[in-house]
Write an enzyme that holds these catalytic residues in place. Structure first.
Site, PDB file in Angstrom:
ATOM      1  N   ARG A  17       0.863  -1.182   0.000  1.00  9.18           N
ATOM      2  CA  ARG A  17       0.000   0.000   0.000  1.00  9.18           C
ATOM      3  C   ARG A  17       0.893   1.223   0.000  1.00  9.18           C
ATOM      4  NH1 ARG A  17      -3.897   2.951  -1.534  1.00  9.18           N
ATOM      5  NH2 ARG A  17      -5.451   3.661  -0.021  1.00  9.18           N
ATOM      6  N   GLY A  18       0.877   1.935  -1.107  1.00  7.90           N
ATOM      7  CA  GLY A  18       1.793   3.058  -1.307  1.00  7.90           C
ATOM      8  C   GLY A  18       1.800   4.083  -0.198  1.00  7.90           C
ATOM      9  N   GLU A  19       0.628   4.504   0.226  1.00  6.05           N
ATOM     10  CA  GLU A  19       0.561   5.564   1.233  1.00  6.05           C
ATOM     11  C   GLU A  19       1.149   5.135   2.576  1.00  6.05           C
ATOM     12  OE1 GLU A  19      -3.804   5.414   3.291  1.00  6.05           O
ATOM     13  OE2 GLU A  19      -3.765   6.120   1.215  1.00  6.05           O
ATOM     14  N   ASP A  20       1.181   3.825   2.832  1.00  8.92           N
ATOM     15  CA  ASP A  20       1.712   3.330   4.104  1.00  8.92           C
ATOM     16  C   ASP A  20       3.226   3.161   4.087  1.00  8.92           C
ATOM     17  OD1 ASP A  20      -0.846   3.152   5.105  1.00  8.92           O
ATOM     18  OD2 ASP A  20      -0.958   0.969   5.047  1.00  8.92           O
ATOM     19  N   ARG A  22       5.479   3.113   0.882  1.00 12.04           N
ATOM     20  CA  ARG A  22       6.257   3.386  -0.338  1.00 12.04           C
ATOM     21  C   ARG A  22       7.587   4.090  -0.044  1.00 12.04           C
ATOM     22  NH1 ARG A  22       4.480   3.694  -5.259  1.00 12.04           N
ATOM     23  NH2 ARG A  22       2.353   4.213  -4.652  1.00 12.04           N
ATOM     24  N   GLU A  83      -4.588  -7.267  -6.542  1.00 13.60           N
ATOM     25  CA  GLU A  83      -3.232  -7.819  -6.679  1.00 13.60           C
ATOM     26  C   GLU A  83      -3.093  -9.098  -5.858  1.00 13.60           C
ATOM     27  OE1 GLU A  83      -0.456  -3.812  -7.223  1.00 13.60           O
ATOM     28  OE2 GLU A  83      -0.107  -5.119  -5.522  1.00 13.60           O
TER      29      GLU A  83
END
Length: 199
Positions: A17-20, A22, A83
């Site tokens: 999860r990108g916002e968490d 990345r 995914e």
């Protein structure tokens, strides 16, 4: 080796999860894998839309091993959940290796779908019930796999180091198995050819 692009086959696909994670954990893990010459796919673009892009599907399909970074908001993204379903389908059909990482989350919360891992039609308005059911099953299955818990090894640099060692070891075993299969196939092919020429 190192990073790989849409047209290449990668050893490792990272789902996160990108916002968490990345710009923190996942970025550090990606660079640690690359430093060990493990070709790794990490989608570093912001995700827009509701479906997995063909590029990501191909990366998942061709990877030998998938790392899933379960973090606080992983299950709030339909993209991440899609995914996850794709990854587990590859595990079932092609025996792809799956390594879950529980980054600041309790695996039992994922299995039981508690807290931020609750999947409801209200939360995912517009998605079909069958999608929600697939996601629930995938979360339960993935959280039941043996994985890495970020709270068990500190500091984080040591945690990443241990994960990279594990991934490298799993890839080496897979490589040895593939080499043995190829050698057996080669022997069978040459035996068949010799037998055919003896007639």
């Amino acid at each position: 080796m190192g990073s790989c692009f849409s047209s290449s086959m990668c050893d490792v696909f990272i789902s996160f999860r990108g916002e968490d994670t990345r710009n923190g954990f996942t970025s550090h893990l990606y660079h640690a894998l690359r430093a060990k010459k493990i070709s790794t796919y990490m989608d570093d673009k912001l995700k827009k839309g509701n479906e997995i892009s063909p590029t990501l599907k191909k990366a998942i399909k061709t990877a030998k091993l998938s790392v899933i970074v379960f973090s606080e908001n992983y299950a709030s993204s339909s993209w991440c959940l899609d995914e996850l379903v794709q990854i587990l389908e590859r595990k079932d059909k092609k025996k792809q290796i799956v390594v879950p990482i529980f980054y600041g989350v309790d695996p039992s919360d994922i299995r039981k779908q508690k807290g931020s891992y609750t999947i409801t039609s209200k939360r995912f308005e517009g998605r079909k019930r069958k999608d929600l059911d697939k996601w629930r099953k995938a979360l339960n299955k993935a959280a039941s796999l043996s994985g890495w818990d970020s709270l068990s090894i500190r500091p984080e640099s040591k945690f990443i180091e241990e994960i990279v060692k594990d991934v490298k070891k799993k890839l080496k075993v897979l490589e040895e198995e593939e080499a043995a299969i190829m050698a057996t196939a080669s022997v069978i092919a040459s035996t068949t050819y010799v037998g055919a020429s003896a007639c």
